[in-house]
Design an enzyme around this catalytic site. Structure first.
Site, PDB file in Angstrom:
ATOM      1  CG  ASP A 191     -42.305 -35.607 102.100  1.00  0.00           C
ATOM      2  OD1 ASP A 191     -41.596 -36.201 101.269  1.00  0.00           O
ATOM      3  OD2 ASP A 191     -43.496 -35.333 101.904  1.00  0.00           O
ATOM      4  CG  HIS A 196     -41.633 -31.348  98.046  1.00  0.00           C
ATOM      5  ND1 HIS A 196     -42.820 -30.822  97.593  1.00  0.00           N
ATOM      6  CD2 HIS A 196     -41.913 -32.630  98.416  1.00  0.00           C
ATOM      7  CE1 HIS A 196     -43.784 -31.731  97.700  1.00  0.00           C
ATOM      8  NE2 HIS A 196     -43.249 -32.833  98.193  1.00  0.00           N
ATOM      9  CB  ILE A 211     -44.707 -27.869  94.298  1.00  0.00           C
ATOM     10  CG1 ILE A 211     -44.635 -29.386  94.541  1.00  0.00           C
ATOM     11  CG2 ILE A 211     -44.863 -27.554  92.820  1.00  0.00           C
ATOM     12  CD1 ILE A 211     -45.914 -30.134  94.133  1.00  0.00           C
ATOM     13  N   GLY A 214     -47.587 -30.607 100.454  1.00  0.00           N
ATOM     14  CA  GLY A 214     -48.973 -30.415 100.853  1.00  0.00           C
ATOM     15  C   GLY A 214     -49.140 -30.383 102.361  1.00  0.00           C
TER      16      GLY A 214
END
Length: 298
Positions: A191, A196, A211, A214
């Site tokens: 990903d 990120h 961040i 998830g």
């Protein structure tokens, strides 16, 4: 209000080959340490893949190829938010191999200004044809609603269960501090969203720094449940579902609070300790065997 024809959204299969190196890289990406030899050392007698590695195949060409523009006239990938994830294991995931993954849009809901889309993926062993895992990926598409049609699907009960924690103290709690470099490491599993890793991109999205994925938090929580209720046995995980409620910054501490709801079901929520905010909610793991009867350890 009409019903959408989703048959033309079916794609695949896409091939993904993964090695023992990929399996170890994923384990490190969700916080496994050198002491957890089963997941980070290919020479260990019980070397195995964490079952949540099965969320990775859709990120290798599959999701990017789903023709969402065919069902959402206002589709804009920049407005997509990952809302929920459901993973069901159909067979043990080998430590290395080749998987064939197909996908289709399972459900579309018009929410007015926004839309909710559920994509179903199936991953099979390329050699045997056996189904290894199925994912249901729920996305919230901002600005994509108002098209006047929708399609509801009959989904697995575990994929839509509310999983409300009982009004009592958790039966188990596992706490783990993530690394400042957690997202930089996890993204190497597939990903590569710049949210990120790129501070400028994160700023555009409204965050003061990149961040954590998830699904990285998802994998960490699954590891916590297996540790607390299944002696770390990777084959004990039958399914896992969670809603992504809040973001996590790399370096923050995650605390997974767990309640045994039945012999084979554990409800959980994962909290960011530093901000006292829930990152994962509506979450549960279904175990293949009653809690405490698993055969292996981390």
């Amino acid at each position: 209000m009409g019903e959408l024809d989703l048959s033309k959204t079916e794609i695949g299969p896409f091939s993904w080959s993964y090695s023992e190196r990929d399996t170890i890289l994923y384990a490190l990406g969700v916080g496994c340490h050198r002491e957890e030899q089963r997941y980070v050392f290919e020479g260990h007698s019980d070397f195995a893949a964490l079952p949540t590695l099965a969320v990775i195949p859709p990120y290798h060409d599959v999701l990017a190829s789903v023709p969402l523009q065919d069902v959402l006239p206002k589709y804009n990938p920049a407005m997509l938010l990952h809302g929920e994830q459901y993973l069901e294991m159909k067979a043990p995931l080998k430590a290395s191999g080749r998987l064939l993954t197909s996908a289709r849009v399972l459900e579309v809901q018009d929410k007015g200004k926004a839309a909710v889309v559920v994509i179903h993926t199936t991953s099979k062993c390329a050699d045997s044809g056996e189904v290894v895992a199925e994912n249901e990926i729920t996305s919230f598409m901002r600005g994509a609603g108002g098209f006047g049609q929708q399609r509801r699907a009959q989904r697995q009960p575990a994929a839509v269960a509310p999983n409300k924690p009982p009004q009592r103290k958790p039966d188990a709690v596992v706490e783990e501090r993530t690394s400042e470099d957690q997202a930089a490491l996890y993204r190497l599993s597939g990903d590569y969203n710049p949210l990120h890793i790129d501070p400028e991109f994160a700023g555009i999205a409204g965050f003061d720094r990149p961040i954590l994925h998830g699904l990285c938090t998802f994998g960490i929580a699954a590891k916590h449940v297996l540790k607390a209720f299944a002696q770390g046995d990777p084959e004990a995980l039958k399914s896992i579902k969670a809603r992504f409620a809040k973001h996590v910054f790399p370096g923050e501490t995650l605390r997974t609070e767990m309640w045994q709801d039945s012999p084979t079901k554990v409800i959980f929520q994962t909290r960011v300790v530093e901000r006292d905010e829930l990152a994962l909610t509506f979450a549960a793991v279904e175990l293949a065997t009653p809690a405490g009867q698993a055969k292996s350890r981390l």
